[in-house]
Design a protein around this motif. Structure first.
Motif, PDB file in Angstrom:
ATOM      1  N   TRP A  31       0.816  -1.118  -0.060  1.00 17.11           N
ATOM      2  CA  TRP A  31      -0.035   0.049   0.205  1.00 17.11           C
ATOM      3  C   TRP A  31       0.854   1.368   0.076  1.00 17.11           C
ATOM      4  CZ3 TRP A  31      -4.640   1.361  -1.403  1.00 17.11           C
ATOM      5  CH2 TRP A  31      -4.948   2.626  -1.184  1.00 17.11           C
ATOM      6  N   ARG A  32       1.920   1.289   0.696  1.00 18.80           N
ATOM      7  CA  ARG A  32       2.796   2.240   0.865  1.00 18.80           C
ATOM      8  C   ARG A  32       3.410   2.691  -0.405  1.00 18.80           C
ATOM      9  NH1 ARG A  32       5.321   0.980   6.567  1.00 18.80           N
ATOM     10  NH2 ARG A  32       3.884   2.030   7.900  1.00 18.80           N
ATOM     11  N   SER A  33       3.964   1.414  -1.335  1.00 14.51           N
ATOM     12  CA  SER A  33       4.579   1.836  -2.507  1.00 14.51           C
ATOM     13  C   SER A  33       3.616   2.259  -3.564  1.00 14.51           C
ATOM     14  CB  SER A  33       4.885   0.202  -2.848  1.00 14.51           C
ATOM     15  OG  SER A  33       6.058   0.029  -2.247  1.00 14.51           O
ATOM     16  N   PHE A  34       2.384   1.820  -3.370  1.00 14.30           N
ATOM     17  CA  PHE A  34       1.333   2.309  -4.273  1.00 14.30           C
ATOM     18  C   PHE A  34       0.989   3.907  -4.275  1.00 14.30           C
ATOM     19  CE2 PHE A  34      -3.304   3.123  -4.784  1.00 14.30           C
ATOM     20  CZ  PHE A  34      -3.453   2.983  -6.284  1.00 14.30           C
ATOM     21  N   VAL A  35       0.808   4.275  -2.896  1.00 17.89           N
ATOM     22  CA  VAL A  35       0.601   5.476  -2.443  1.00 17.89           C
ATOM     23  C   VAL A  35       1.795   6.358  -3.216  1.00 17.89           C
ATOM     24  CG1 VAL A  35       0.081   7.018  -0.773  1.00 17.89           C
ATOM     25  CG2 VAL A  35      -1.118   5.162  -1.069  1.00 17.89           C
ATOM     26  N   LYS A  36       2.798   5.957  -2.657  1.00 15.30           N
ATOM     27  CA  LYS A  36       4.232   6.863  -3.009  1.00 15.30           C
ATOM     28  C   LYS A  36       4.078   6.846  -4.542  1.00 15.30           C
ATOM     29  CE  LYS A  36       8.758   6.924  -2.260  1.00 15.30           C
ATOM     30  NZ  LYS A  36      10.290   6.214  -1.907  1.00 15.30           N
ATOM     31  N   SER A  37       3.757   5.954  -5.298  1.00 14.11           N
ATOM     32  CA  SER A  37       3.744   6.030  -6.921  1.00 14.11           C
ATOM     33  C   SER A  37       3.042   7.133  -7.362  1.00 14.11           C
ATOM     34  CB  SER A  37       3.642   4.651  -7.267  1.00 14.11           C
ATOM     35  OG  SER A  37       2.376   4.231  -7.437  1.00 14.11           O
ATOM     36  N   LEU A  38       1.860   7.306  -6.486  1.00  9.93           N
ATOM     37  CA  LEU A  38       0.957   8.424  -6.882  1.00  9.93           C
ATOM     38  C   LEU A  38       1.357   9.851  -6.958  1.00  9.93           C
ATOM     39  CD1 LEU A  38      -2.463   6.683  -5.440  1.00  9.93           C
ATOM     40  CD2 LEU A  38      -1.494   6.500  -7.911  1.00  9.93           C
ATOM     41  N   ALA A  39       2.338   9.983  -5.864  1.00  6.75           N
ATOM     42  CA  ALA A  39       2.694  11.353  -5.776  1.00  6.75           C
ATOM     43  C   ALA A  39       3.682  12.052  -6.864  1.00  6.75           C
ATOM     44  CB  ALA A  39       3.384  11.410  -4.419  1.00  6.75           C
TER      45      ALA A  39
END
Length: 64
Positions: free
Chosen positions: A56-64
């Motif tokens: 989840w952290r990797s996914f959210v970070k990729s959106l920034a």
């Protein structure tokens, strides 16, 4: 990642601050220890997807 046909009672669901008002929201998330729960906000009583916290952290970070 797994999907559960059961709702997650007691979860602290939230929507993105970018979600629209009324019925336009699409996704809600809730922290659950080392997992994140994800569901369709318009179908809150249906399936919940469970994602590991690192994914989840990797996914959210990729959106920034």
């Amino acid at each position: 990642m797994s999907a559960s046909p059961q709702p997650a009672p007691g979860a602290a669901w939230f929507k993105s601050s970018f979600s629209g008002g009324g019925t336009t929201e699409c996704v809600e998330c809730a922290p659950a220890g080392h997992r994140t729960l994800i569901r369709d906000s318009k179908r809150g009583d249906e399936a919940v997807i469970t994602v590991g916290i690192d994914a989840w952290r990797s996914f959210v970070k990729s959106l920034a």
